[in-house]
Design a protein around this motif. Structure first.
Motif, PDB file in Angstrom:
ATOM      1  N   ASP A   1      14.769 -14.020  -5.451  1.00 38.69           N
ATOM      2  CA  ASP A   1      15.210 -12.992  -6.393  1.00 38.69           C
ATOM      3  C   ASP A   1      14.033 -12.086  -6.739  1.00 38.69           C
ATOM      4  OD1 ASP A   1      17.047 -11.831  -8.490  1.00 38.69           O
ATOM      5  OD2 ASP A   1      15.395 -12.552  -9.766  1.00 38.69           O
ATOM      6  N   VAL A   2      14.291 -10.794  -6.735  1.00 40.04           N
ATOM      7  CA  VAL A   2      13.291  -9.800  -7.164  1.00 40.04           C
ATOM      8  C   VAL A   2      13.805  -9.163  -8.454  1.00 40.04           C
ATOM      9  CG1 VAL A   2      12.107  -7.638  -6.579  1.00 40.04           C
ATOM     10  CG2 VAL A   2      12.600  -9.312  -4.773  1.00 40.04           C
ATOM     11  N   PRO A   3      13.081  -9.328  -9.568  1.00 34.71           N
ATOM     12  CA  PRO A   3      11.708  -9.811  -9.703  1.00 34.71           C
ATOM     13  C   PRO A   3      11.592 -11.261 -10.179  1.00 34.71           C
ATOM     14  CG  PRO A   3      12.308  -8.689 -11.698  1.00 34.71           C
ATOM     15  CD  PRO A   3      13.528  -8.665 -10.808  1.00 34.71           C
ATOM     16  N   GLY A   4      12.713 -12.007 -10.272  1.00 38.00           N
ATOM     17  CA  GLY A   4      12.644 -13.354 -10.813  1.00 38.00           C
ATOM     18  C   GLY A   4      11.693 -14.266 -10.081  1.00 38.00           C
ATOM     19  N   ASP A   5      11.773 -14.247  -8.721  1.00 32.32           N
ATOM     20  CA  ASP A   5      10.894 -15.093  -7.912  1.00 32.32           C
ATOM     21  C   ASP A   5       9.679 -14.342  -7.377  1.00 32.32           C
ATOM     22  OD1 ASP A   5      12.631 -17.386  -8.032  1.00 32.32           O
ATOM     23  OD2 ASP A   5      13.952 -16.335  -6.622  1.00 32.32           O
ATOM     24  N   LEU A   6       9.802 -13.045  -7.240  1.00 30.14           N
ATOM     25  CA  LEU A   6       8.718 -12.262  -6.652  1.00 30.14           C
ATOM     26  C   LEU A   6       8.711 -10.861  -7.247  1.00 30.14           C
ATOM     27  CD1 LEU A   6       6.465 -12.065  -4.406  1.00 30.14           C
ATOM     28  CD2 LEU A   6       8.265 -11.054  -2.946  1.00 30.14           C
ATOM     29  N   SER A   7       7.568 -10.450  -7.786  1.00 31.78           N
ATOM     30  CA  SER A   7       7.392  -9.075  -8.269  1.00 31.78           C
ATOM     31  C   SER A   7       6.795  -8.229  -7.150  1.00 31.78           C
ATOM     32  CB  SER A   7       6.473  -9.040  -9.489  1.00 31.78           C
ATOM     33  OG  SER A   7       7.130  -9.532 -10.638  1.00 31.78           O
ATOM     34  N   ILE A   8       7.242  -6.980  -7.073  1.00 35.48           N
ATOM     35  CA  ILE A   8       6.806  -6.086  -5.995  1.00 35.48           C
ATOM     36  C   ILE A   8       6.410  -4.739  -6.587  1.00 35.48           C
ATOM     37  CG2 ILE A   8       7.451  -4.943  -3.840  1.00 35.48           C
ATOM     38  CD1 ILE A   8       9.610  -7.112  -3.488  1.00 35.48           C
ATOM     39  N   VAL A   9       5.252  -4.241  -6.150  1.00 35.62           N
ATOM     40  CA  VAL A   9       4.782  -2.915  -6.556  1.00 35.62           C
ATOM     41  C   VAL A   9       4.469  -2.108  -5.301  1.00 35.62           C
ATOM     42  CG1 VAL A   9       3.067  -1.601  -7.872  1.00 35.62           C
ATOM     43  CG2 VAL A   9       3.766  -3.870  -8.661  1.00 35.62           C
ATOM     44  N   GLY A  10       4.873  -0.843  -5.288  1.00 35.44           N
ATOM     45  CA  GLY A  10       4.579   0.047  -4.169  1.00 35.44           C
ATOM     46  C   GLY A  10       3.570   1.115  -4.556  1.00 35.44           C
ATOM     47  N   PHE A  11       3.495   2.155  -3.720  1.00 35.86           N
ATOM     48  CA  PHE A  11       2.564   3.250  -3.977  1.00 35.86           C
ATOM     49  C   PHE A  11       3.138   4.522  -3.364  1.00 35.86           C
ATOM     50  CE2 PHE A  11      -1.125   5.822  -4.293  1.00 35.86           C
ATOM     51  CZ  PHE A  11      -2.069   5.173  -5.086  1.00 35.86           C
ATOM     52  N   ASP A  12       3.140   5.594  -4.115  1.00 34.85           N
ATOM     53  CA  ASP A  12       3.562   6.964  -3.751  1.00 34.85           C
ATOM     54  C   ASP A  12       4.688   7.467  -4.642  1.00 34.85           C
ATOM     55  OD1 ASP A  12       1.711   7.394  -1.726  1.00 34.85           O
ATOM     56  OD2 ASP A  12       3.075   6.714  -0.143  1.00 34.85           O
ATOM     57  N   ASP A  13       5.643   6.581  -5.008  1.00 28.85           N
ATOM     58  CA  ASP A  13       6.852   6.980  -5.739  1.00 28.85           C
ATOM     59  C   ASP A  13       7.635   8.015  -4.957  1.00 28.85           C
ATOM     60  OD1 ASP A  13       8.738   6.802  -7.753  1.00 28.85           O
ATOM     61  OD2 ASP A  13       7.815   8.376  -8.968  1.00 28.85           O
ATOM     62  N   LEU A  14       7.968   7.667  -3.720  1.00 25.71           N
ATOM     63  CA  LEU A  14       8.875   8.493  -2.928  1.00 25.71           C
ATOM     64  C   LEU A  14      10.275   8.434  -3.542  1.00 25.71           C
ATOM     65  CD1 LEU A  14       7.726   7.389   0.634  1.00 25.71           C
ATOM     66  CD2 LEU A  14       7.137   9.509  -0.550  1.00 25.71           C
ATOM     67  N   PRO A  15      11.155   9.387  -3.250  1.00 29.17           N
ATOM     68  CA  PRO A  15      12.503   9.376  -3.830  1.00 29.17           C
ATOM     69  C   PRO A  15      13.233   8.052  -3.635  1.00 29.17           C
ATOM     70  CG  PRO A  15      12.101  11.480  -2.785  1.00 29.17           C
ATOM     71  CD  PRO A  15      10.908  10.617  -2.462  1.00 29.17           C
ATOM     72  N   MET A  16      12.979   7.363  -2.525  1.00 25.82           N
ATOM     73  CA  MET A  16      13.675   6.105  -2.257  1.00 25.82           C
ATOM     74  C   MET A  16      13.340   5.029  -3.296  1.00 25.82           C
ATOM     75  SD  MET A  16      11.498   4.335   0.837  1.00 25.82           S
ATOM     76  CE  MET A  16      11.583   5.714   1.951  1.00 25.82           C
ATOM     77  N   ALA A  17      12.185   5.146  -3.966  1.00 26.67           N
ATOM     78  CA  ALA A  17      11.758   4.105  -4.902  1.00 26.67           C
ATOM     79  C   ALA A  17      12.744   3.931  -6.055  1.00 26.67           C
ATOM     80  CB  ALA A  17      10.368   4.431  -5.454  1.00 26.67           C
ATOM     81  N   SER A  18      13.395   5.006  -6.456  1.00 25.95           N
ATOM     82  CA  SER A  18      14.360   4.927  -7.555  1.00 25.95           C
ATOM     83  C   SER A  18      15.789   4.791  -7.050  1.00 25.95           C
ATOM     84  CB  SER A  18      14.243   6.160  -8.459  1.00 25.95           C
ATOM     85  OG  SER A  18      14.464   7.345  -7.716  1.00 25.95           O
TER      86      SER A  18
ATOM     87  N   GLY B   1       0.775  -1.236   0.000  1.00 26.28           N
ATOM     88  CA  GLY B   1       0.000   0.000   0.000  1.00 26.28           C
ATOM     89  C   GLY B   1       0.797   1.270   0.000  1.00 26.28           C
ATOM     90  N   ASN B   2       2.104   1.208   0.291  1.00 24.71           N
ATOM     91  CA  ASN B   2       2.970   2.375   0.089  1.00 24.71           C
ATOM     92  C   ASN B   2       4.410   1.904  -0.103  1.00 24.71           C
ATOM     93  OD1 ASN B   2       3.930   1.799   2.681  1.00 24.71           O
ATOM     94  ND2 ASN B   2       3.722   3.895   3.429  1.00 24.71           N
ATOM     95  N   ASP B   3       5.286   2.813  -0.462  1.00 24.44           N
ATOM     96  CA  ASP B   3       6.665   2.446  -0.786  1.00 24.44           C
ATOM     97  C   ASP B   3       7.446   1.962   0.428  1.00 24.44           C
ATOM     98  OD1 ASP B   3       6.201   3.120  -3.398  1.00 24.44           O
ATOM     99  OD2 ASP B   3       7.208   5.061  -3.319  1.00 24.44           O
ATOM    100  N   GLU B   4       7.161   2.542   1.592  1.00 22.31           N
ATOM    101  CA  GLU B   4       7.855   2.097   2.815  1.00 22.31           C
ATOM    102  C   GLU B   4       7.638   0.597   3.015  1.00 22.31           C
ATOM    103  OE1 GLU B   4       9.541   3.821   5.272  1.00 22.31           O
ATOM    104  OE2 GLU B   4       9.152   5.933   4.831  1.00 22.31           O
ATOM    105  N   MET B   5       6.394   0.148   2.892  1.00 21.62           N
ATOM    106  CA  MET B   5       6.099  -1.271   3.078  1.00 21.62           C
ATOM    107  C   MET B   5       6.658  -2.099   1.925  1.00 21.62           C
ATOM    108  SD  MET B   5       2.308  -1.434   4.856  1.00 21.62           S
ATOM    109  CE  MET B   5       1.407  -0.934   3.386  1.00 21.62           C
ATOM    110  N   ALA B   6       6.635  -1.558   0.700  1.00 19.85           N
ATOM    111  CA  ALA B   6       7.166  -2.298  -0.446  1.00 19.85           C
ATOM    112  C   ALA B   6       8.646  -2.586  -0.281  1.00 19.85           C
ATOM    113  CB  ALA B   6       6.913  -1.511  -1.726  1.00 19.85           C
ATOM    114  N   ILE B   7       9.378  -1.642   0.265  1.00 21.60           N
ATOM    115  CA  ILE B   7      10.808  -1.862   0.485  1.00 21.60           C
ATOM    116  C   ILE B   7      11.017  -2.858   1.622  1.00 21.60           C
ATOM    117  CG2 ILE B   7      12.964  -0.722   1.162  1.00 21.60           C
ATOM    118  CD1 ILE B   7      11.932   1.735  -0.404  1.00 21.60           C
ATOM    119  N   GLY B   8      10.101  -2.877   2.581  1.00 21.85           N
ATOM    120  CA  GLY B   8      10.129  -3.926   3.599  1.00 21.85           C
ATOM    121  C   GLY B   8       9.908  -5.293   2.979  1.00 21.85           C
ATOM    122  N   VAL B   9       9.034  -5.377   1.960  1.00 24.21           N
ATOM    123  CA  VAL B   9       8.812  -6.636   1.242  1.00 24.21           C
ATOM    124  C   VAL B   9      10.098  -7.076   0.554  1.00 24.21           C
ATOM    125  CG1 VAL B   9       7.530  -7.762  -0.615  1.00 24.21           C
ATOM    126  CG2 VAL B   9       6.356  -6.153   0.905  1.00 24.21           C
ATOM    127  N   MET B  10      10.826  -6.122  -0.013  1.00 19.09           N
ATOM    128  CA  MET B  10      12.107  -6.447  -0.661  1.00 19.09           C
ATOM    129  C   MET B  10      13.068  -7.102   0.327  1.00 19.09           C
ATOM    130  SD  MET B  10      13.152  -3.320  -3.196  1.00 19.09           S
ATOM    131  CE  MET B  10      12.422  -3.178  -4.841  1.00 19.09           C
TER     132      MET B  10
END
Length: 347
Positions: free
Chosen positions: A274-291, A256-265
């Motif tokens: 392996d990301v994305p070989g074994d698991l694809s991850i999508v976040g929300f917000d596009d905070l600077p950390m996403a890139s 639901g947001n990028d903070e949690m998506a990076i926790g998923v990573m």
């Protein structure tokens, strides 16, 4: 010109500026506050005296004359520090050059003293206006306090909750639907969703949009693949660990947001995936950390800094006698930014 230092080396006052410019104190106040009720010739003369002698009006002193301070408050309870910083930068962008200053008030909506603290903040500061990001913006009890104090406000929320002069609408469900379509088109069938806190309207809107996007491809979101997070990195790690421990773990997770998506990573790496070989991850917000993380995060972009700026501009419009409902775009369209954290599932 006479020296603007008073006896004893004290800085010049508004009375000194009025004397030097040969106008009334009230006229100086009007020039300082960009009042339209000043002749251009007079305005230039007063501004020249102010510029020459470096007179800077005190915001609180200005506010006393107008029974309201020249402070814009930002009341927030968002647990993501990156979100908060970006929002603050946007509000500062919006008030720049207006003579208004920003003061922030972090709070906790779950606290028993939440409403008393908000009321005290608004009354003590005699705020010119308030910008409210989610989830404070969604709380009608806060709106009642602001109306009682006759304090202008602008709400930033995932759906429209008020008149256009008081709203910046972000349409979170549309962005979540884009995330779902992206994963479905890559071929993912076992997809999971980590929501934010239940008291955030955005949590429900993002979940609703994700379901609708999957449904467009004949897919559904199984309740077994849903976890509730807290919009924090740590809650993303914990929720992902639970999902990845399932007998049939998901091949894709929408957080639901990028903070949690990076926790998923992090959870995925800890599990040797392996990301994305074994698991694809999508976040929300596009905070600077996403890139800046690796792999770069696929996410739904909300222009958070622009949202803060738009909200602040609605407030500054009032100080110029403009209609804030028509000054700036009241709505924001989220957009999917595809990077390196998503790919087709194996096999």
């Amino acid at each position: 010109m006479n020296e603007t230092r008073r006896p004893g080396g004290k800085p010049a006052t508004i009375n000194d500026i009025a004397r030097l410019a040969e106008v009334s104190k009230k006229t100086v106040s009007r020039v300082i506050n960009n009042s339209p009720f000043v002749k251009e010739e007079t305005r230039k003369r007063v501004e020249a005296v102010i510029a020459e002698h470096g007179f800077t009006p005190d915001p609180q002193a200005r506010g006393l004359a107008f029974r309201r301070s020249f402070l814009v408050g930002m009341i927030y309870d968002n647990p993501s520090p990156n979100y908060v910083v970006n929002m603050q930068q946007g509000v500062l962008d919006g008030v720049r050059g207006s003579g208004l200053e920003l003061v922030v008030h972090p709070c906790n909506r779950a606290s028993e003293t939440f409403l008393d603290q908000v009321r005290g903040f608004v009354v003590r500061q005699k705020l010119f206006g308030v910008v409210m990001p989610p989830s404070v913006s969604e709380d009608d009890r806060v709106i009642a306090i602001l109306k009682e104090a006759d304090c202008p406000y602008v709400r930033i929320a995932s759906v429209s909750l008020d008149g256009p002069e008081c709203m910046v609408v972000t349409h979170d469900s549309r962005g979540a639907a884009q995330a779902a379509r992206h994963l479905a088109e890559l071929g993912h069938r076992r997809v999971a969703f980590i929501s934010g806190p239940d008291y955030f309207r955005s949590s429900h809107e993002r979940g609703r949009g994700f379901r609708e996007g999957l449904a467009e491809h004949g897919l559904s979101l199984d309740d077994a693949y849903i976890r509730q997070g807290a919009y924090t990195f740590e809650s993303g790690v914990e929720a992902a660990q639970s999902l990845l421990a399932m007998k049939e773990p998901p091949t894709a997770i929408f957080a639901g947001n990028d903070e949690m998506a990076i926790g998923v990573m992090k959870a995925a790496r800890d599990a040797g995936l392996d990301v994305p070989g074994d698991l694809s991850i999508v976040g929300f917000d596009d905070l600077p950390m996403a890139s800046r993380v690796w792999p770069n995060l696929t996410t739904v972009r909300l222009p958070i800094r622009d949202m803060g700026r738009m909200a602040a501009e609605k407030l500054t419009a009032r100080s110029r006698g403009l209609d804030p409902a028509t000054l700036v775009q009241p709505e924001v369209d989220p957009s999917l930014v595809v990077r390196d954290s998503t790919a087709a599932p194996k096999g």
